[in-house]
Design an enzyme around this catalytic site. Structure first.
Site, PDB file in Angstrom:
ATOM      1  N   GLU A  93      -4.528   0.464  -3.754  1.00 44.31           N
ATOM      2  CA  GLU A  93      -3.140   0.944  -3.829  1.00 44.31           C
ATOM      3  C   GLU A  93      -2.160  -0.223  -3.765  1.00 44.31           C
ATOM      4  O   GLU A  93      -1.151  -0.230  -4.481  1.00 44.31           O
ATOM      5  CB  GLU A  93      -2.873   1.936  -2.703  1.00 44.31           C
ATOM      6  CG  GLU A  93      -3.604   3.255  -2.873  1.00 44.31           C
ATOM      7  CD  GLU A  93      -3.312   4.243  -1.766  1.00 44.31           C
ATOM      8  OE1 GLU A  93      -3.523   5.454  -1.982  1.00 44.31           O
ATOM      9  OE2 GLU A  93      -2.863   3.821  -0.667  1.00 44.31           O
ATOM     10  N   ASP A 123       0.772   3.911  -3.145  1.00 45.34           N
ATOM     11  CA  ASP A 123       0.412   5.319  -2.976  1.00 45.34           C
ATOM     12  C   ASP A 123       1.348   6.213  -3.783  1.00 45.34           C
ATOM     13  O   ASP A 123       0.918   7.188  -4.408  1.00 45.34           O
ATOM     14  CB  ASP A 123       0.461   5.681  -1.489  1.00 45.34           C
ATOM     15  CG  ASP A 123       0.102   7.126  -1.230  1.00 45.34           C
ATOM     16  OD1 ASP A 123      -1.046   7.517  -1.521  1.00 45.34           O
ATOM     17  OD2 ASP A 123       0.967   7.877  -0.740  1.00 45.34           O
ATOM     18  N   GLU A 154       0.836  -1.202   0.000  1.00 47.05           N
ATOM     19  CA  GLU A 154       0.000   0.000   0.000  1.00 47.05           C
ATOM     20  C   GLU A 154       0.873   1.256   0.000  1.00 47.05           C
ATOM     21  O   GLU A 154       0.596   2.230  -0.717  1.00 47.05           O
ATOM     22  CB  GLU A 154      -0.907  -0.006   1.224  1.00 47.05           C
ATOM     23  CG  GLU A 154      -1.760   1.243   1.391  1.00 47.05           C
ATOM     24  CD  GLU A 154      -2.239   1.410   2.826  1.00 47.05           C
ATOM     25  OE1 GLU A 154      -2.516   2.560   3.206  1.00 47.05           O
ATOM     26  OE2 GLU A 154      -2.322   0.400   3.552  1.00 47.05           O
TER      27      GLU A 154
END
Length: 241
Positions: free
Chosen positions: A134, A62, A58
């Site tokens: 993400e 991002d 994640e």
């Protein structure tokens, strides 16, 4: 010799959901273990030792998302100011937008969750969906490179990019609140009219009220989604945009 235990019904459903996810994404992973990691929520590791989850992916996703959106905005809006680019950027990389993309991909059904998280509606939780989206992007980046990310994810963000210039659609709750306050009506008030369905797939009906206007209701798979739909419904009904 121990007999082999057949997969559970839940496991079979999730395996089918993973196939649907890859079909919707238009990408088949070479490294299936990487995809499984991207879909493993931290709740699975609770109480377990050395159980990997998708939080590190994640983090990477991002940053990959940020680069993809920044490039897309620069390409689509060559005359936009830095302020306009920044405003749109923050809308497009928001958890809400990532959750919307996750729903388009039918990502929720493929996520590996602890039983308690599933029962509490984790598969429709915008935070879990956005984070998994993400992580999935990072997994595609590692598995196939940045070009694979652009090929699979950029088309999914095109509609959101177009609508990012329309604040009433990209962030209807904020738009409605600013409008109502400017009219001296006070902030909108949201209330739950009903919550139906099982815990893992609830349907919320939300009503929004503003002084001197009839209320507007809408439904959604989460309270946040229903509030957004109710705000947008009122905006469109009153032709505020």
């Amino acid at each position: 010799m121990n007999a082999r235990v057949p997969p559970s019904k839940e496991t079979n459903l999730r395996l089918k959901a993973i196939d649907v996810l890859q079909s919707n994404l238009g990408y088949t992973f070479r490294d299936a273990a990487l995809l499984e990691l991207a879909l493993t929520h931290a709740s699975v590791a609770e109480g377990a030792r050395k159980m990997a989850d998708n939080e590190r992916l994640e983090f990477l996703g991002d940053r990959v998302l940020g680069l993809m959106i920044a490039e897309a905005l620069m390409e689509a809006l060559p005359d936009a100011t830095e302020g306009e680019l920044s405003r749109r950027f923050h809308t497009l990389v928001s958890r809400e937008t990532c959750a919307d993309i996750a729903r388009t991909l039918e990502l929720g059904a493929a996520i590996r969750l602890a039983a308690g998280e599933t029962k509490s509606g984790g598969r429709t939780n915008p935070t879990i969906l956005g984070d998994a989206c993400e992580a999935l992007m990072a997994a595609v980046y590692i598995d196939g490179g940045y070009e694979a990310v652009l090929k699979t994810f950029k088309p999914l963000w095109l509609k959101a990019l177009t609508e990012s210039g329309n604040v009433s659609r990209s962030n209807p709750k904020s738009f409605l609140q600013e409008w109502a306050v400017a009219q001296g009506m006070g902030a909108p008030v949201y209330s739950v009219v009903s919550r139906k369905g099982p815990d893992h797939a609830p349907v919320f009906t939300i009503e929004v009220r503003i002084d001197h206007l009839p209320p507007q209701s809408a439904t959604g798979k989460s309270r946040q989604e229903a509030e957004k739909a109710a705000a947008l419904g009122l905006i469109e009904r009153e032709k505020l945009n």
